[in-house]
Design a protein around this motif. Structure first.
Motif: not given
Lengths: 362, 339
Positions: A85, A87, A89-90, A98, A102, B232, B236, B241, B245, B249-250, B253-254
């Protein structure tokens, strides 16, 4: 250090109950492994502890506080997922930072924690890379790093090694054990692989069909399984389980008759003539002997020569599948006849309901 | 047993006889392919199979493209290219002869520029609203809500309708005596003449096109949302999160590659808008909802003097715009596949 306690935890999806009232304790700093076949409820149980699933009834306690109504993020636990899991794109750094962002932690502090965790896991040079540029093992480390960096009360691992190849799995297993030794912390780990359970756990919880079959230390489960399921599940290769019927022997003891084989035992409490039982014996507790002293006479179906040890897969006399382990090399081939003696001190007998009647006969 | 053998053998024989015409047909059918393979080798074979499509594409796309391009350098009303007068770039010069490009009135062919401005207004408003609404709908229909499948079908259904049918349905609703006005009157409000007001006409042109297309873009975005691994979101959640956000942020972008594809596709379709609006408003009132494709159609076919040359020049300009947008689409798709 954190103690996690489950009290009569039940989980149902509609009318279907998948967890049937489980009680267990993960002591502070303990490495607890939930193990069982697919669909036994081990991942559901982990997700209940994590707060990703709600319990239908019962209580989940963390350090004495009932957390049933507390959100996953407020339980102070970190989870490593089977798929990692991460991310996609990071960068690795962003992935690890991340969760801390938070909490509105100052950037300098986040940077320090991420770099400390990266150093601990030896992934500092990967911090700028994206997950897709990492190997399976590296992704695994990043996922663990993301958990460590939050400094959680306890770590939850959901089959974290199952996406890795066999060799890497062994390496990562050692690293996880080393990590636990280094950072301490309560860890709950889900796997279907009993080898992982045996090598990593302080305590194993064997699950089947949403019930706990047995809880104990790895070798306790191995040596004194409470039932035939645990006996068959723990240990690789698995324990030989022979269906048998008890008969009064001419010498006054009990004979377990399985097919044409007759295994002589002394009088045992809990076994009476006519009882249907299962006789359990691990492959390494069977020795090759002479015809006169043999409990079983079987034929070799397949011989596995590993160099340092030999596995013989046999059948015959009403026994369909019997595995024999022999340390060192043994020149046996398909069709060879074997006379086998069973080590009574390592023999297990299970009743018709599967519960252990005796573990080791002296 | 012998009887069974006799039966089997008879059935085998009948099968063999029935297979003869099939085998003969395939032998004959294969012959040219075998010949080509013998001459050109295996590498020539894919081109043989592509030939029917290439021929179709050539006759109905490439050849008309060249004819259109040639027409744009000619004048007069004759339909046969060989009989038309070569005028060089005169048609383009006429189209682009403007005092101020931002003021259509200052252009010699003010209808062309008005159509361009109308199209740009339409595209900006329609595409932005369409993408935003599709995204919101996809996000809602991606949640575990009751009757989710039903709502997905409801939002997608207009996509299945022909643009003309869509326009006729809405015309029936919006006309002076349509059901919307009947409703307004019934609650004591005044009748609105939607197709007499330029603003209302543009609003309904945009609204109807959004209504008819939203399901398609929603589906692309929904597919994108469903491709984001649920793990994901759980990670989060464990990280504490906030939902905002998580979205910024998730999710966003995806979803970005899908969103890019949706934007570019909507832009292309927006620039090409014609049939729906033509049936709904006829381009009116005046030229308030006349877009570039309608301008080309009217100039080339629907005016008293059919100016094929000018229409062709305008369609070459439109073609160039679409070409650029298509390149953007290809780049977007490539980027999507890279993620």
């Amino acid at each position: 250090m954190t103690e996690i306690r489950l009290k009569q935890v039940r989980k149902a999806y509609g009318d279907v109950e998948v967890i049937h009232g489980i009680d267990l304790v993960a002591e502070s700093g303990e490495f607890v492994v939930f193990v069982g076949p697919s669909g036994c409820g081990k991942s559901t149980l982990l997700r209940i502890i994590a707060g990703l699933e709600e319990v239908t009834s019962g209580e989940v306690e963390i350090d004495g506080v009932v957390v049933n109504d507390i959100a996953a993020s407020d339980r102070g636990l970190a989870m490593v997922f089977q798929s990692y899991a991460l991310y996609p794109h990071m960068s690795v750094y962003k992935n690890m930072a991340f969760g801390l962002e938070n909490t509105k932690m100052p950037k300098a502090e986040i940077n320090q924690q991420v770099r400390d965790a990266a150093a601990l896991l030896q992934i500092t040079e990967l911090l700028d890379r994206r997950p897709k540029a990492l190997s399976g093992g590296q992704r695994q480390r990043v996922a663990i790093g993301r958990a460590i960096v939050r400094n959680p009360k306890a770590f939850l691992f959901d089959e974290p090694l199952s996406n890795l190849d066999a060799e890497l799995r062994v390496t990562m297993r050692k690293e996880l054990a080393a990590l636990h030794a280094k950072i301490g912390g309560t860890m709950i780990y889900v796997t279907h692989d009993q080898t992982e359970a045996m090598t990593l756990a302080d305590k194993i919880v064997v699950l089947q069909g949403g019930n706990v079959e047995q809880i104990g230390k790895p070798l306790d489960l191995y040596n004194t399984p409470s039932n035939a399921f645990v006996a068959g599940f723990i240990g690789s290769p698995r324990m030989n389980l022979l269906s048998a019927q008890a008969e009064r022997s001419e010498q006054g003891g009990i004979d377990l008759v399985s097919g044409t084989h007759r295994i002589a035992l002394p009088e045992l409490a809990g076994i009476a003539p006519g009882d249907k039982v299962t006789c359990g014996i691990r492959p390494e507790h069977i020795t090759i002997t002479h015809q006169d002293s043999a409990d079983l006479t079987v034929t070799v179906e397949f011989a596995e020569q590993l160099g340092g040890e030999t596995y013989l897969y046999c059948s015959g006399g009403g026994v369909a599948d019997l595995t024999v382990h022999h340390m060192g090399q043994l020149n046996k081939q398909k069709g060879d006849t074997l006379h086998l003696a069973l080590d009574r001190s390592q023999m297990h007998v299970f009743g018709a309901d599967g519960a252990a009647i005796v573990n080791g006969i002296y | 047993m012998p009887e069974k053998n006799a039966n089997t053998s008879l059935s085998d024989r009948l099968t063999a006889i029935a297979a003869i015409p099939v085998v003969l047909f395939f032998r004959l059918f294969e012959a040219p392919f075998r010949f080509v393979q013998k001459i050109g080798g295996l590498k020539a074979m894919p081109y043989i199979f592509l030939l029917p499509n290439l021929a179709f594409f050539g006759v109905f796309v490439v050849v008309p493209l060249f004819i259109n391009f040639s027409f744009s350098f000619t004048g007069g009303t004759n339909i046969f290219l060989s009989e038309r007068v070569y005028t060089g770039t005169e048609q383009y010069e006429f189209l682009f002869d403007c005092g101020n490009y931002l003021d259509p009135q200052s252009c010699r062919e003010d209808r062309f520029w008005k159509a361009i401005f109308n199209t740009m207004t339409f595209v900006v408003l329609q595409v932005s609203s369409l993408v935003a609404l599709s995204l919101v709908t996809a996000l809602i229909l991606n949640r575990k809500i009751r009757a989710r499948g039903f709502f997905r079908a409801v939002f997608f259904f207009p996509v299945l309708l022909s643009p003309v049918v869509v326009a006729l349905i809405w015309k029936w609703i919006l006309l002076r005596d349509g059901i919307l006005n009947a409703f307004l009157v019934s609650i004591g409000l005044e009748r609105i003449l939607f197709f007499i007001s330029p603003e209302w006409a543009m609003f309904w042109a945009i609204f109807v096109s959004i209504w008819s297309q939203m399901g398609f873009y929603m589906l692309i975005l929904l597919a994108g949302l469903q491709a984001i691994p649920p793990d994901l979101y759980e990670a989060a959640e464990m990280d504490g999160t906030s939902p905002e956000r998580v979205f910024w942020r998730i999710t966003l972008p995806l979803l970005w590659p899908n969103l890019l594809v949706v934007v570019v596709l909507a832009l292309i379709k927006g620039v090409q808008v014609f049939d729906e609006v033509f049936v709904l408003t006829g381009g009116g009132p005046g030229t308030a909802t006349q877009f570039i494709v309608q301008y080309i159609y009217t100039t080339g076919f629907a005016s008293s003097v059919q100016n094929f040359g000018l229409a062709s020049a305008a369609s070459v300009v439109l073609g160039l715009v679409l070409f650029v947008l298509t390149l953007a689409q290809l780049a977007a798709v490539r980027r999507k596949n890279d993620v």
